[in-house]
Design an enzyme around this catalytic site. Structure first.
Site, PDB file in Angstrom:
ATOM      1  N   ASP A  80     -15.118   5.309   4.892  1.00  0.00           N
ATOM      2  CA  ASP A  80     -15.183   6.656   5.475  1.00  0.00           C
ATOM      3  C   ASP A  80     -16.615   7.183   5.560  1.00  0.00           C
ATOM      4  OD1 ASP A  80     -12.598   7.264   6.358  1.00  0.00           O
ATOM      5  OD2 ASP A  80     -11.927   7.663   4.316  1.00  0.00           O
ATOM      6  N   ASP A 115     -10.935   7.654  -1.848  1.00  0.00           N
ATOM      7  CA  ASP A 115      -9.758   6.930  -1.391  1.00  0.00           C
ATOM      8  C   ASP A 115      -9.291   5.995  -2.500  1.00  0.00           C
ATOM      9  OD1 ASP A 115      -7.793   5.883   0.373  1.00  0.00           O
ATOM     10  OD2 ASP A 115      -9.169   6.197   2.048  1.00  0.00           O
ATOM     11  N   ASP A 170     -11.408  14.725  10.177  1.00  0.00           N
ATOM     12  CA  ASP A 170     -12.409  13.664  10.277  1.00  0.00           C
ATOM     13  C   ASP A 170     -12.363  12.796   9.017  1.00  0.00           C
ATOM     14  OD1 ASP A 170     -14.520  12.162  11.289  1.00  0.00           O
ATOM     15  OD2 ASP A 170     -15.508  13.922  12.119  1.00  0.00           O
ATOM     16  N   ASP A 171     -13.209  11.761   8.976  1.00  0.00           N
ATOM     17  CA  ASP A 171     -13.105  10.769   7.905  1.00  0.00           C
ATOM     18  C   ASP A 171     -13.605  11.263   6.558  1.00  0.00           C
ATOM     19  OD1 ASP A 171     -12.220   8.370   9.456  1.00  0.00           O
ATOM     20  OD2 ASP A 171     -13.995   8.939  10.599  1.00  0.00           O
ATOM     21  N   ASP A 192     -12.603   5.548  11.451  1.00  0.00           N
ATOM     22  CA  ASP A 192     -12.106   4.232  11.043  1.00  0.00           C
ATOM     23  C   ASP A 192     -10.585   4.228  11.120  1.00  0.00           C
ATOM     24  OD1 ASP A 192     -11.788   5.866   8.809  1.00  0.00           O
ATOM     25  OD2 ASP A 192     -12.430   4.351   7.360  1.00  0.00           O
ATOM     26  N   CYS A 227       0.840  -1.183   0.000  1.00  0.00           N
ATOM     27  CA  CYS A 227       0.000   0.000   0.000  1.00  0.00           C
ATOM     28  C   CYS A 227       0.880   1.239   0.000  1.00  0.00           C
ATOM     29  CB  CYS A 227      -0.880  -0.030   1.237  1.00  0.00           C
ATOM     30  SG  CYS A 227      -2.169   1.170   1.181  1.00  0.00           S
TER      31      CYS A 227
HETATM   32 CO    CO Z   1     -11.252   7.446   7.829  1.00  0.00          CO
HETATM   33 CO    CO Z   2      -9.871   7.945   3.952  1.00  0.00          CO
END
Ligand code: CO
Ligand code: CO
Length: 344
Positions: A80, A57, A39-40, A215, A7
């Site tokens: 997210d 993402d 935040d997400d 997360d 990754c």
């Molecule tokens: Co997140």
């Molecule tokens: Co993300």
């Protein structure tokens, strides 16, 4: 087979801030969640009953199987929206692929993504692709939520318990696949975890009236917990021995197969981390391991933990457990601090 590149690491937060300097973000009263709290996802209010959640993402292949990679990248991007408590509605594919390569691989990646999108209940409505040397895949996702249901990372309350819904260690195991070997059983557990949607976890969290959520992804447990602690102006304490960990991770640590993120996440959080008890140097790596498609970290009043854990398990989140608690900031543990308690 696609060549797993591991990754690609996230860009460090301080480098991102530097890149964003002199960029003024206009205030808008409908923006419920913007850049500030790390935040997400971003959240934009349409009216009192409806807000839009936006996130994107993508990354390079983490496993060699293109169909699995597609599922993992999609589950990770959808996460997210779940981390805010929302329901994904629409997705766009984000793809980079070298046109000269085997197009069956391209097809398998998109098929994996499409299957996960279907499972989430969202629909794929478009995308964008470029011809480039490295394979990249992910999604832009839009979700919806009732504004009063929003689960931000800034509302963890002293006295809350912290529940983590998936095992840690995906970064180390992905490196074992790449540089060493991972037995079939442990490989299957890893893939099952990374392809699992946080859908059930998000639904259970809304049902049980949790206070806050994020997360666990690229910055590892320590990084995302630190962001939650800082945004909520509290201290968080984790019981290291209680953390759920994927099988094979300890072997990977002994073989020194930590990812690049292990060091950078430790560096990112070091001013905010306090270790207590006798530090287990092996277990410590688990705290900083960057997660691909990791679980939700949920902050919830203690009296509701029994209901939440039961619901999580019923829906298949069998590794979920209480891993820590939220503390009022004190001189010893000021706000933004995370304490890792190594007492066994
Ligand atoms: Co997140
Ligand atoms: Co993300």
């Amino acid at each position: 087979m696609v060549k797993s590149a591991g990754c690609a690491a996230k860009i460090f937060p301080d480098i991102l801030s530097e890149a964003l300097r002199n960029i003024v973000i206009e205030k808008n009263e409908n923006v419920l969640v913007g850049f500030e709290g790390k935040d997400d996802a971003g959240v934009y209010k349409i009216n009192d009953d409806l807000a839009l959640i936006h996130t994107a993402d993508f990354f390079t292949p983490v496993v060699d199987d293109p169909y699995m990679f597609g599922q993992i990248a999609a589950a990770n991007a959808l996460s997210d929206v779940y981390a805010m408590g929302g329901k994904p509605q629409t997705c766009l594919n984000i793809v980079a692929f070298p046109q000269t390569q085997d197009l069956d691989i391209f097809n398998e990646i998109l098929r994996g993504g499409s299957d996960k999108i279907k499972e989430s209940g969202a629909v794929l409505i478009g995308g964008h692709s470029i011809d480039i040397e490295n394979i990249v895949y992910g999604l832009a996702v839009a979700g919806i939520i009732k504004p009063s249901d929003l689960k931000c990372n800034n509302n963890a309350k002293p006295g809350d318990k912290l529940i983590l819904t998936k095992c840690l260690g995906t970064g180390i195991l992905n490196n074992m696949i790449k540089f060493s070997e991972l037995n079939k059983e442990n490989y299957n557990q890893l893939i099952t975890s990374m392809t699992r949607l946080n859908k059930n976890a998000a639904e259970c969290m809304i049902k049980s009236n949790a206070n806050a959520c994020t997360d666990i992804t690229g910055f590892g447990l320590a990084g995302h917990a630190m962001q939650m602690a800082a945004a909520s102006r509290v201290a968080l304490k984790f019981y290291v021995r209680e953390l759920p960990v994927l099988n094979g991770v300890n072997e990977g640590i002994r073989k020194n197969l930590m990812t690049r993120g292990d060091k950078s996440n430790k560096e990112y959080t070091k001013a905010n981390v306090i270790n207590t008890g006798s530090i287990n140097k092996e277990a410590e790596h688990i705290l900083y391991d960057p997660q691909t498609s990791g679980g939700l970290l949920i902050s919830i009043p203690e009296e509701k933990t029994g209901f939440l854990l039961l619901e999580l398990e019923k829906g298949g989140d069998i590794y979920a457990r209480i891993v820590g608690e939220v503390l009022s900031p004190t001189d010893e543990n000021p706000e933004g601090i995370i304490e890792f308690d190594f007492t066994s």
